[in-house]
Design an enzyme around this catalytic site. Structure first.
Site, mmCIF file in Angstrom:
data_model
loop_
_atom_site.group_PDB
_atom_site.id
_atom_site.type_symbol
_atom_site.label_atom_id
_atom_site.label_comp_id
_atom_site.label_asym_id
_atom_site.label_seq_id
_atom_site.Cartn_x
_atom_site.Cartn_y
_atom_site.Cartn_z
ATOM 1 N N LEU A 1 0.864 -1.097 0.003
ATOM 2 C CA LEU A 1 0.084 0.027 -0.080
ATOM 3 C C LEU A 1 0.778 1.281 -0.015
ATOM 4 O O LEU A 1 0.701 2.202 -0.964
ATOM 5 C CB LEU A 1 -0.890 -0.174 1.225
ATOM 6 C CG LEU A 1 -1.552 1.249 1.512
ATOM 7 C CD1 LEU A 1 -2.501 1.508 0.353
ATOM 8 C CD2 LEU A 1 -2.269 1.236 2.682
ATOM 9 N N TYR A 2 1.717 1.203 0.983
ATOM 10 C CA TYR A 2 2.636 2.333 1.014
ATOM 11 C C TYR A 2 3.385 2.620 -0.239
ATOM 12 O O TYR A 2 3.510 3.550 -0.841
ATOM 13 C CB TYR A 2 3.479 2.263 2.187
ATOM 14 C CG TYR A 2 4.775 3.310 2.425
ATOM 15 C CD1 TYR A 2 4.575 4.589 2.251
ATOM 16 C CD2 TYR A 2 6.004 2.530 2.359
ATOM 17 C CE1 TYR A 2 5.811 5.639 2.475
ATOM 18 C CE2 TYR A 2 7.048 3.370 2.668
ATOM 19 C CZ TYR A 2 6.945 4.988 2.542
ATOM 20 O OH TYR A 2 8.148 5.853 2.692
ATOM 21 N N GLY A 3 4.302 1.387 -0.708
ATOM 22 C CA GLY A 3 4.921 1.505 -1.697
ATOM 23 C C GLY A 3 4.319 1.989 -3.056
ATOM 24 O O GLY A 3 4.758 2.622 -3.966
#
Ligand code: NAP
Length: 248
Positions: A155-157
């Site tokens: 999600l972050y990446g």
């Protein structure tokens, strides 16, 4: 105090902590008038005091970046405080890690709102004025996990991978008008934000040639380089500041 950036207003998001604070301090030391932003006024005002005590010029503008309106309002406030913004550092970000099947829709929307939507509308508000002026700089802060698949970091990446693409798109869109858009891609860096990771940060860093986490100041140095005329021929680049992790 040098004067390389004197007469230039810089807006640094997420500057109440970590990499953003180190960037605000460094740009102010180069002579920029810095507007630093975040939600926490107490920490923000402390950074302002530190910069002023060192002879620099800084203002704090509180902002909870979550949508177009908050981004455009911060941009307008920065111009009000410091004049036309010549340097925008899109640094504010959150980095929750965890399994895909445990992620809620609210978490998903929150990460995308801060990490993608806010930079998008800050650029939408500020870059056209830079272009009209024929000069300006945007530096986006991405991450090494935008470049590689890491379990629990999807999600972050993915938000930062979007920012990598936007860096290149904005370089194409605004570069011909004199606005340089680039990114710095940090590896594991010791900040307030990564403090809860404890030893896991060292383990993550161990795979890189440098073999240790970076400091906020080491990342700020890369951001400041891209913000100055030393990087005058650099457009649309993503500069890894990750101890070599992505290279090996
Ligand atoms: P940090 O210490 O957690 O600081 C994050 C900053 O973002 C704080 O100033 C925080 O300010 C601000 N922020 C958080 N939520 C916000 C919101 N809703 N609205 C406005 N501001 C908000 O983080 P860091 O480690 O310095 O990371 C900075 C950037 O580098 C992030 O984009 C991160 O993804 C990226 N990065 C970090 C690392 C690392 O290892 N540290 C590695 C790769 C990339 P307030 O709390 O005052 O709101």
């Amino acid at each position: 105090m040098t004067t390389e950036l004197s007469g230039t207003a810089a807006l640094v998001t997420g500057a109440t902590s970590g990499i953003g604070r180190a960037t605000a301090v460094r740009l102010a030391a180069l002579g920029a008038t810095v507007v630093l932003s975040g939600r926490d006024a107490e920490r923000g005002e402390q950074v302002v005091r530190d910069i002023r005590a060192a002879g620099g010029t800084a203002f704090f503008a509180a902002a909870d970046l979550r949508d177009e309106a908050s981004a455009r309002a911060l941009a307008a406030r920065a111009v009000q405080l410091a004049g036309p913004v010549g340097i925008l550092v899109n640094n504010a970000g959150i980095f929750p890690f965890g399994p895909t099947d445990k992620t809620t829709e609210d978490q998903f929307d929150e990460v995308y709102a801060l990490n993608v939507k806010a930079p998008y509308f800050l650029v939408a508000e500020l870059a056209p004025a830079m272009a009209a002026h024929g000069r300006g700089v945007v530096v986006n802060v991405t991450t090494m996990v935008a470049e590689l698949g890491a379990a629990g970091m999807g999600l972050y990446g993915s938000t930062k991978a979007a920012l990598v693409l936007l860096t290149k798109s904005w370089a194409a869109e605004f570069g011909p008008s004199g606005v340089r858009v680039n990114a710095v891609s940090p590896g594991p860096t010791r900040t307030e934000g990564t403090a809860p990771m404890g030893d896991a940060l060292d383990q993550l860093a161990a795979a890189a040639p440098a073999g240790r986490p970076g400091t906020a100041d080491e990342i700020a140095a890369a951001i400041a380089f891209l913000a100055t005329d030393a990087a005058s021929f650099i457009h649309g680049a993503v500069l890894p500041a990750d101890g070599g992790r992505i290279a090996v």
